[in-house]
Design an enzyme around this catalytic site. Structure first.
Site: not given
Lengths: 100, 487, 494
Positions: B76, B151, B175
């Site tokens: 990420k 997210s 997330s």
């Protein structure tokens, strides 16, 4: 139910160094009103009891490091992201505020 | 042998170890896959082909060994990777190449994991759909017109479209878990402090946690074991042994396990299909030997509002460093404007609307005259929620709920209504406020779209999550995405 | 309005906020070195640059030093406290928040006694807390190197993150006309205390000890007036002058029926006055909240007790001991404290010099040299050991008093140590019998009539011959020996 004015949002934007247009300020004021209204409900439960706040999820304390020097970044690395650098320093446009 | 991109991390690691295939071949197969499908999915913001192949070569040369050596991974974009673009999904960091690796990144590299690239995310981890990325949304491989969650939508989409068998996500309010739920993958948020935050660009410091994402429970456990553990560079990092997650992931037995269904996290607000899959899954847990009861966590309803005071407050402070001085974007510097003006302009242009909204909200909640009413009160709710958990642990070993109230919704469906978007996190937030470990495991499909089961455990009992997930997976393998858009 | 007149009419309330840069090897929250004077941005890392993702880890020694300072100031030490974020934007702040302490300081409620003109004044201490220093900004393009008129600025973060201890007094009242000297005495005593603890080199000129002075005036019996904060007070002398200047200014305003504006003022070394800076009417909203990246500090009471027991002798006790041991008067030791030379004198004595000699040098010639150079005595380029060496050279007869001053000045000028200066300048006292005898004979030959007078019984006339030899040897001859030889050569006795 709080009523956030555009002026209040403008003040907050200044504190947060965000240059917002008027429509943005108005839109934010409306959205913040709604959000703050929703979050205000926590008072129902916190007002009642005498509850201590939690700032840390885990009960750690006294985490330190010894006073020992470790390697710093080489200067070019430290400056590598700088939008502008001059004479080994970070260059910024003229500052208005006096130092704190 | 199964196609390389369809294999699990454990299988790939084994095949590489047995020299049935080289790490370079595995890397190349995945890089080709990325090229083949990511134009449609948009999981990646940056692909580091050179770095990945170099790492793979080192594994093949025997320089790096371990249970996951040679396995590709999607990272990420909120974690720093030295000299590789790290944007956090924001324009304000476009082009920034960090001069240092996050601890998580260091540990991955040392373990021989092959980082393919950085994945898309809601800007600075603020969002539940990845639509708030400054670089365009990611699409759910199950249905490209739908969100992949947020997210960390990029990481979960990469898994679900077989671009990587492993991914790293971060979880502040859900997330990792919510994207896992809506993409039918496994996502685990470790105990707060279980994984180092050094190099994890901060959103809400007291809640952020990096964690493993994978398509299988064992893969997630193997990854968990690589990244977890004390880090002296993170003062909030726990100095204790990593829970026995791999061992737990290899247990298939739930006998004697007491499972609590959280009363406040079911029913109204949860889509019927989600509720139905959840109920069936709970039934299955019972058949597998667990004892199921209902537990009340009366303050969980206040978790969402408390979170939307605490997280933006911390974020408003954490994001102050993006000021056009030392790194990142600088706009409007025409030689006339002052630094204050350049800063304000840069931040207005560099941050997206969701980030600006939360910064202003957080600034408000912390400001003098309001601290006691907002941030101060929210911290009290945290105490009440922790007490709910402590109370629950007196009668059950784990708590379960649907991971989130809906299946993947269409792109654009919730953009106009921030509150509707925030409600995606209603079930996941309590665990972040408490600091305990929580995970999402595949729990079937509703109208062809994945539903997730959330499991929560006491702090430092991350292993219990894996025990439940493994048993579930063995009894009922997760469905694979149809990927009918591929052809 | 003159200071004394102002304080006859008004009562002053003074507050002092002192920032002390700790002398730790590494920074407060990271391992970067803290050495002064390094090339810009060569002592930085992701943490003290505030890079995305960086995290702080607290320096154990800094915590310990802060507690020791609190103990030396008779404070209560917190059993549990936290760091807090003080949020504001400024380019020398890498994170645009300062990690500091807010409502939970490490130390509270202490005091420090200072001697002022024979009286003891107890200065109450509000709190002592720990925070981090900022980077340094250079303003380019303006006239004076200050912000106004600058075209751009350059930032160096070497200093960012160095541990800073903030010591805040409670309002100091009832000082009457002594307000300014009390303020100065407090800073001097505090500086001595901190130096004695070994926690900082406390050099005001280098910025490792910084002082902000708060001043307000009120007529007797009336509520306290609005206070102003004066910054840029960089020496002990400036502390006193800043108080005097503000008292005079505020009295003038109030006398004229005006109102004091709550503001920050800037002290100017050259004029001894203050000018208006930022208005503090709208106090900055720092939005303090507990620092989530750091965990609470809970000092172990047993450890704190150990630290307390191991505290060094406080300066006041040391002065008393000095007075007794070295036979110096109370007035002397107070003079030495005020001149900032107490430790220098002690160090010189430790190197072997008699106390009186050490005192005379540091309060005399060296104090003068410091004054004319515009520096404080401890900044002079001469070490106590070197002063002691010079004293020894005079005592053994190798140097005259005049020559001794020349040697010291040579050391100050960077010509080397005392012995090197003596050699380089050829400042040896000539006491070699042969050389002196030759010189005497030459003088006798050149002044035959004077010599004859001496032979005839006018012994006093020998002085002229001694003078001639001294002139010929450029003052380096041992005058007593010269006289003896003159009389010998002329065959007379005293």
């Amino acid at each position: 139910m709080p009523e956030i004015t555009r002026e209040e949002v403008a003040h907050l934007a200044r504190l947060a160094r965000l240059a917002l247009e008027d429509e943005e300020l108005d839109r934010l004021a409306g959205q913040l009103d709604v959000i703050l209204g929703a979050v205000a409900q926590i008072k129902e439960v916190t007002d009642a009891a005498d509850v201590p706040p939690t700032s840390h999820a885990v009960p750690l304390q006294n985490v330190f490091r010894p006073d020992v020097v470790t390697a710093s970044l080489p200067r070019e690395r430290a400056l590598s992201g700088a939008p502008e650098a001059e004479e080994g320093r970070f260059r910024v446009p003229r500052i208005l505020d006096d130092e704190a | 042998m199964t196609e390389l991109t369809r294999m699990t991390a454990a299988e790939l690691a084994g095949a590489i170890r047995e020299k049935q295939v080289s790490a370079v071949e595995v890397a190349q197969a995945h890089l080709e896959r990325v090229e083949q499908v990511d134009g449609r999915v948009h999981a990646f913001l940056h692909v580091d082909e050179e770095g990945a192949l170099e790492q793979a070569r080192r594994v093949d040369a025997g320089e790096l060994t371990g249970p996951l050596a040679g396995v590709p991974l999607a990272l990420k974009d909120v974690l720093t990777q030295q000299d590789v673009p790290t944007t956090c999904g924001s324009k304000i960091l476009e082009g920034w190449r960090p001069p240092y690796d996050a601890t998580v990144t260091e540990r991955l590299k040392a373990a021989g994991v092959v980082i393919l690239g950085k994945t898309n995310m809601d800007e600075f981890a603020m969002g539940s759909s990845t639509e708030h990325s400054a670089y365009g949304p990611t699409c759910n491989p199950w249905d490209l017109s739908r969100i992949p969650g947020g997210s960390g939508g990029g990481s979960s989409a990469a898994l679900a479209s077989y671009q990587a068998p492993l991914a790293i996500g971060t979880d502040t309010g859900g997330s990792i878990r919510q994207p896992a739920a809506v993409t039918g993958t496994v996502g685990v948020k470790p105990t707060y402090g279980g994984v180092s935050r050094y190099g994890l660009v901060a959103f809400s410091s007291s809640l952020d946690q990096a964690g493993p994402c994978a398509r299988t429970v064992l893969d997630a456990a193997l990854l968990h074991a690589v990244i977890a553990g004390h880090d002296p560079r993170d003062s909030t990092s726990i100095d204790a042994a990593v829970p026995p997650v791999v061992e737990a992931a290899q247990t298939r037995d739930l006998a004697g396990l007491r499972v609590g269904v959280v009363r406040e996290l079911t029913g109204e607000g949860y889509e019927p299909g989600v509720q139905a899959r959840f109920d069936e899954t709970v039934q299955l847990l019972q058949e597998l030997g667990a004892t199921v009861s209902e537990v009340s966590c009366p303050h969980f309803g206040y978790a969402l509002p408390a979170y939307y005071l605490i997280a933006p407050s911390e974020a408003s402070s954490n994001l102050a460093r993006f000021d056009a001085v030392r790194y990142g974007l600088r706009v409007g510097d025409d030689g006339e404007r002052s630094l204050e003006e350049v800063m304000a302009l840069t931040r207005a242009v560099g941050f997206g609307p969701e980030v600006k909204r939360r910064i202003v909200l957080g600034t408000y909640a912390l400001s003098s005259g309001y601290y006691d009413a907002y941030y101060g009160q929210a911290q009290k709710v945290r105490t009440l929620i922790s007490r709910d958990f402590q109370q629950a642990w007196m009668s059950v070993d784990v708590l379960v709920s649907p991971t989130c109230p809906t299946v993947a919704f269409p792109l654009g469906a919730k953009l106009e209504d921030p509150l509707a978007m925030y409600r995606q996190d209603v079930a996941s937030i309590p665990a972040n406020l408490y600091g305990g470990p929580a995970a999402s495991f595949p729990a079937g499909l509703s109208d062809g779209l994945p539903v997730g089961l959330q499991v929560m455990a006491p702090t430092l009992r991350d292993d219990l999550l894996y025990r439940v997930g493994a048993a579930l997976e063995a009894a009922r393998p997760a469905p694979a995405p149809p990927l009918d858009w591929e052809s | 309005m003159p200071y004394e007149t102002a304080l006859a009419e008004f009562e002053a309330v003074i507050g002092l906020e002192t920032h002390v840069e700790l002398g730790t090897a590494s920074k407060m929250f990271c391992g970067c070195a803290t050495t002064f004077g390094a090339e810009p941005n060569t002592q930085t890392c992701p943490v003290c640059l505030g890079l995305p993702g960086a995290l702080p880890v607290a320096n154990a020694t800094a915590i310990e030093s802060t507690i020791r300072i609190g103990l030396a100031l008779h404070c209560d030490i917190a059993t549990w406290c936290r760091f807090a974020r003080k949020n504001y934007f400024y380019p020398d702040m890498p994170k645009n928040f300062q990690t500091s302490q807010y409502d939970e300081p490490l130390c509270t409620d202490g005091w420090l006694d200072v001697q002022v003109e024979g009286e003891t004044v107890r200065v109450p201490i509000e709190r002592v807390h720990l925070e981090e220093d900022t980077g340094k900004t250079l303003h380019v393009g303006g006239l004076t190197g200050r912000i106004h008129g600058a075209s751009h600025s350059l930032v160096d973060y070497n200093r960012a993150g160095i541990p800073l201890v903030e010591i805040v007094t409670k309002p100091i009242v009832g000082t009457g006309a002594k307000a300014a000297v009390v303020a100065k005495a407090y800073v001097a005593e505090l500086r001595d205390l901190l130096r004695g603890l070994g926690v900082s080199d406390v050099r005001m000129e280098q910025g490792s000890l910084r002082c902000d002075v708060n001043t307000s005036l009120a007529r007797p019996g009336e509520p306290w007036g609005t206070r102003t904060e004066t910054k840029n007070v960089n020496s002990l002398r400036s502390v006193e002058r800043a108080v005097r200047s503000e008292v005079e200014r505020q009295a003038e305003v109030l006398r004229g029926g005006g109102r004091i504006v709550q503001e920050t003022r800037h002290f100017h070394e050259d004029t001894g006055t203050t000018t208006s800076g930022r208005s503090k009417e709208e106090a900055t909203d720092y939005r303090y909240f507990p620092e989530p990246d750091l965990v609470p500090i809970a000092p172990d009471p047993a450890w704190v007790a150990e630290l307390k027991a191991a505290l060094p002798e406080p300066p006041s006790a040391r002065r008393a001991r000095l007075t007794a041991e070295l036979g110096l008067s109370e007035l002397d030791s107070q003079a030495m404290v005020n001149a900032g030379v107490l430790d220098l004198v002690l160090a010189t004595v430790a190197e072997g010099a008699p106390a009186a000699e050490a005192r005379n040098w540091w309060l005399g010639h060296l104090a003068q040299q410091a004054n004319s150079a515009g520096v404080s005595p401890d900044e002079l380029a001469v070490a106590p050991a070197q002063v002691a060496r010079v004293v020894a050279l005079v005592a053994e007869g190798s140097l005259t008093a005049t020559m001794a001053k020349q040697v010291v000045d040579g050391v100050l000028a960077g010509e080397g140590g005392p012995d090197e200066v003596v050699a380089a300048r050829g400042l040896a006292v000539v006491s070699d019998e042969g050389a002196l005898t030759t010189a005497v004979d030459e003088a006798i030959a050149a002044n035959a009539d004077v010599a004859q007078k001496v032979r005839d019984g006018k012994v006093a006339a020998a002085g002229a011959l001694v003078g001639a030899v001294m002139k010929a040897t450029r003052g380096q001859a041992d005058a007593a020996a010269v006289r003896r030889i003159v009389l010998e050569r002329l065959g007379v006795s005293e």
